[in-house]
Structure formats: C-alpha cells, structure tokens
Write an enzyme that holds these catalytic residues in place. Structure first.
Site, short mmCIF file in Angstrom:
data_model
loop_
_atom_site.label_atom_id
_atom_site.label_comp_id
_atom_site.label_asym_id
_atom_site.label_seq_id
_atom_site.Cartn_x
_atom_site.Cartn_y
_atom_site.Cartn_z
N ASP A 9 12.04 2.58 1.68
CA ASP A 9 10.66 2.17 1.39
C ASP A 9 10.81 1.04 0.26
O ASP A 9 11.57 1.30 -0.80
CB ASP A 9 9.84 3.48 0.87
CG ASP A 9 8.56 2.99 0.44
OD1 ASP A 9 7.81 1.98 0.89
OD2 ASP A 9 7.75 3.79 -0.37
N ASP A 23 2.36 9.27 -0.71
CA ASP A 23 3.17 9.64 -1.85
C ASP A 23 2.26 10.46 -2.82
O ASP A 23 2.81 11.34 -3.09
CB ASP A 23 3.80 8.43 -2.48
CG ASP A 23 4.92 8.71 -3.35
OD1 ASP A 23 5.19 10.29 -3.54
OD2 ASP A 23 5.53 8.07 -4.05
N THR A 24 1.38 9.54 -3.48
CA THR A 24 0.75 10.34 -4.53
C THR A 24 0.03 11.74 -4.19
O THR A 24 0.09 12.59 -5.14
CB THR A 24 -0.56 9.43 -4.94
OG1 THR A 24 -0.01 8.34 -5.35
CG2 THR A 24 -1.61 9.81 -6.08
N HIS A 46 -0.80 1.18 -5.00
CA HIS A 46 -0.05 2.24 -5.11
C HIS A 46 -0.58 3.00 -6.39
O HIS A 46 -1.32 2.69 -7.21
CB HIS A 46 1.21 1.92 -5.44
CG HIS A 46 2.00 1.35 -4.58
ND1 HIS A 46 2.65 -0.04 -4.59
CD2 HIS A 46 2.23 1.75 -3.14
CE1 HIS A 46 3.17 -0.58 -3.24
NE2 HIS A 46 2.81 0.50 -2.41
N GLU A 96 6.66 -7.12 4.63
CA GLU A 96 5.44 -7.03 4.00
C GLU A 96 4.84 -8.51 3.69
O GLU A 96 5.36 -9.48 3.23
CB GLU A 96 5.17 -6.36 2.71
CG GLU A 96 4.15 -6.33 2.07
CD GLU A 96 3.92 -5.23 0.90
OE1 GLU A 96 4.40 -4.14 0.90
OE2 GLU A 96 3.00 -5.47 -0.11
N HIS A 137 0.22 0.83 3.34
CA HIS A 137 0.79 1.24 2.07
C HIS A 137 -0.37 1.79 1.04
O HIS A 137 -1.65 1.60 1.23
CB HIS A 137 1.51 0.17 1.33
CG HIS A 137 2.82 0.09 1.76
ND1 HIS A 137 3.99 0.25 1.12
CD2 HIS A 137 2.91 -0.38 3.25
CE1 HIS A 137 4.83 -0.15 1.97
NE2 HIS A 137 4.67 -0.57 3.03
N GLY A 138 -0.10 2.59 0.18
CA GLY A 138 -1.08 3.23 -0.82
C GLY A 138 -2.07 3.90 -0.17
O GLY A 138 -3.17 3.70 -0.62
N SER A 139 -1.83 4.73 0.42
CA SER A 139 -2.82 5.43 1.43
C SER A 139 -3.03 6.63 1.19
O SER A 139 -3.46 7.57 2.02
CB SER A 139 -2.64 5.10 3.19
OG SER A 139 -2.76 3.95 3.34
ZN LIG Z 1 4.14 0.87 -0.83
#
Ligand SMILES: [Zn+2]
Length: 348
Positions: free
Chosen positions: A83, A265-266, A186, A142, A220-222
C-alpha cells in the site's frame, strides 16, 4: 497455495461485478481475523501492508505472517499488496519479499508528503510498471491526492482526480489499477457531518470509468467509521471526536461504476481498540495479553465479514484457478495486459 496477482483477482471481480476489500495488516491478530473472515465468507481477499507496517514489523515478520495466511487457507485467493509505495525502491523491495502487487503512489514525492507534478508521477509509476510486469506483479497508481494522513503518509491536501488527465496517466504508465481522489481521506476523521454529494464526488468515479472502462478503480480512505465502534471506544475511556466515514451505500454505488478495490484500515483499528479497552476495563486482575487480544481479533473479524459481504466478494473464493506470476508475466509480455478486464484471463 492460493497466492494470486491482484490483477487476476480484480479482473475476476470485474467479470463478476463485485468489489474486493483491501485490508491493512500490522500484526498477527489482524492477519488471523482477516483470513478467518475470508475463509468463513468464501471471499478472495487483498492483504495489504503500508510502508509503516513494513517498518513496524521489520519486514520479515510481516511477510511470514502473510505467507502463513496463504499456507493455512489454501482455498482462499490472496493477493499481497504494498500500500502507498513512496518510491520505486519501496515497490522493488516489496516484490523481492514476495508481494504480488504494489502501489506506486507518485502523487506525492518520496517524502510521502509533498504533492508531485504529473510528469514525476508518470515517470516513477512507469518505472515500477516496467519492472513489476516483467515478473508478473500488478501495479496500482494514484492520480490526485487524498486528504488526511495515514502512517505519516499524505499531504493533508485534497486534489480531486481529473478524468481527462486520468486517461493520459493510464495510457502513459500502463498501470492495472488507478486510485482516484474523490474527496475521501485517510484516518478516522474524514467528515465532520454525514457526507453529501458536494464533499464526496461519486460522479467523478462514473466519469473516469466511462473514459477508462478497462482500468480497475480503487477507493482509498473508505472506512465507514461506524458509530457503534466509536461509541465502544468512548464508553471505555476513549476520546474519539464525532466523525463520519464513507457510507457503505456510496461504496456500493462506486462498485457499480468500476470500483474494484476498496481500502479499509480505520474500521478494523477502531474495532480492535474498542475491544481491547472493553476487555481491560473488565477483570482488573487479568494480565494475560490473550484476554484482550482474543476479543480484539473477534471484533476485527466481525468488521471484515460485514465488509466482505457488503462489497460482494463473499462467495467468490472458488470461482477460479489462481494463475502463477510466471503466467501473469507471459500475459503482460504478450501485450494482452490491456483492455481485457471483465473477461477471464486467457494466455496464449
Ligand atoms: Zn490510501
């Protein structure tokens, strides 16, 4: 062993019309929780490691954990993904370690903080594609930058992806998957109120997919930052401020328009922290780490099971025979690596 390239995994997802969660791992309990969830739901899965995770685990510990995952669950197709590679060297070392997919994030300079220009991004990404495809490894690039900081990575600024520029970027680099910036960020603090159309530009996904129907799109950041996970942390002494993530319905809308990889991730971090806080608040005389790591593993698994079901990857683990990286190398060498998604890979 069902180690697969991410390209094959995403091609299959495109053919089946579903998305695949890419979940970050840092330690054994996370890897176990993720694989138990994948096994239980019969899901192909992307196990990913950030530069920070590789440093935290001294690289070798993490790669062996990831390889153990593949070994223990031979029926689950697993792609091992780097990543946010901050430089070609980071991607090359990941490939050497046995990753089957790498992200070259050339949207930022090698410091992982300063937004780069288009030419820099094309140059470093192209360099990684040439090296990776020669050994059958998948590449994600990206364009545009997300908000927020993740493991010290991120500029904190948001630059939405320009659909026209995305076409040039894919053509010039030859990437397999494109991470798009549509207003997500993120970390846990994505939005200060439920996101609406003016903060989350889902229409951009649609526009980019129309122009690039053969490129897998990545969100990302999902993380969805579920309120109940935040509440558990706060009920046991935590102080997470009110916050909103990306609603699952928006992700599902994205999946209908070409999103194949969804980075989460979070949510697992929140689940783990809440479970540990809760367990520690229980029997104050308990000091066996397993007494809080086991509930932490269970809590993460529940999140993974839910996301795998919502993204649609559940039930697809047995759909296909994994191609080896050598077969993928031949696939790229035959220059059939373009324009083939949505159909099964066919080798000459
Ligand atoms: Zn990311």
């Amino acid at each position: 062993m069902a180690l697969v390239s991410m390209r094959q995994l995403l091609d299959e997802a495109a053919g089946g019309g579903y998305g695949v969660g890419a979940f970050n791992v840092n330690n054994m309990e996370q890897v176990q929780a993720l694989m138990e969830a994948a096994d239980e739901t019969r899901s192909p899965v992307i196990v990913q490691a950030s530069r920070g995770a590789r440093t935290y685990t001294n690289d070798r510990f993490l790669i062996h954990l990831m390889q153990a995952a593949v070994e223990v669950y031979p029926d689950v197709p697993v792609a091992l993904h780097q990543d946010h590679g901050d430089s070609p060297e980071t991607c090359f070392s990941a490939i050497e370690q046995g990753f089957t997919s790498v992200m070259m994030d050339g949207s930022l300079l090698a410091d992982g903080k300063t937004p780069s220009d288009f030419d820099y991004n094309v140059a470093v990404t192209r360099q990684v594609v040439e090296h990776a495809h020669a050994v059958g490894v998948t590449v994600e690039g990206e364009l545009g930058t997300l908000g927020g900081i993740e493991d010290g990575h991120g500029s904190g600024e948001v630059h939405l992806t320009d659909p026209e520029q995305a076409v040039d970027f894919v053509r010039l680099t030859g990437i397999d998957a494109l991470a798009v910036a549509i207003g997500t960020s993120h970390g846990a603090y994505k939005f200060s109120k439920p996101p609406t159309g003016d903060v989350l530009a889902m229409n951009l996904i649609q526009e980019i997919h129309e122009r690039l129907p053969d490129t897998h799109l990545v969100m990302h950041g999902s993380s969805s930052v579920p309120k109940e996970l935040v509440d558990t942390i706060n009920a046991y002494g935590g102080e997470i401020r009110p916050t909103w993530g990306v609603p699952v319905e928006e992700i599902q809308l994205g999946i209908r328009h070409g999103v194949r990889k969804i980075n989460v991730d979070t949510d697992a971090r929140l689940a783990m922290t809440g479970a540990v806080r809760k367990a520690l608040a229980g029997d104050a005389g308990e000091f066996d780490p397993r007494s809080y790591l086991k509930p932490a593993r269970e809590a993460m698994k529940a999140v993974y099971v839910e996301r795998m079901t919502q993204f649609g990857q559940a039930g697809h683990a047995g759909d296909y025979e994994p191609k080896t990286l050598e077969e993928m190398r031949q696939f790229y060498a035959a220059d059939s690596g373009r324009g083939r998604i949505g159909t099964r890979l066919e080798l000459r």
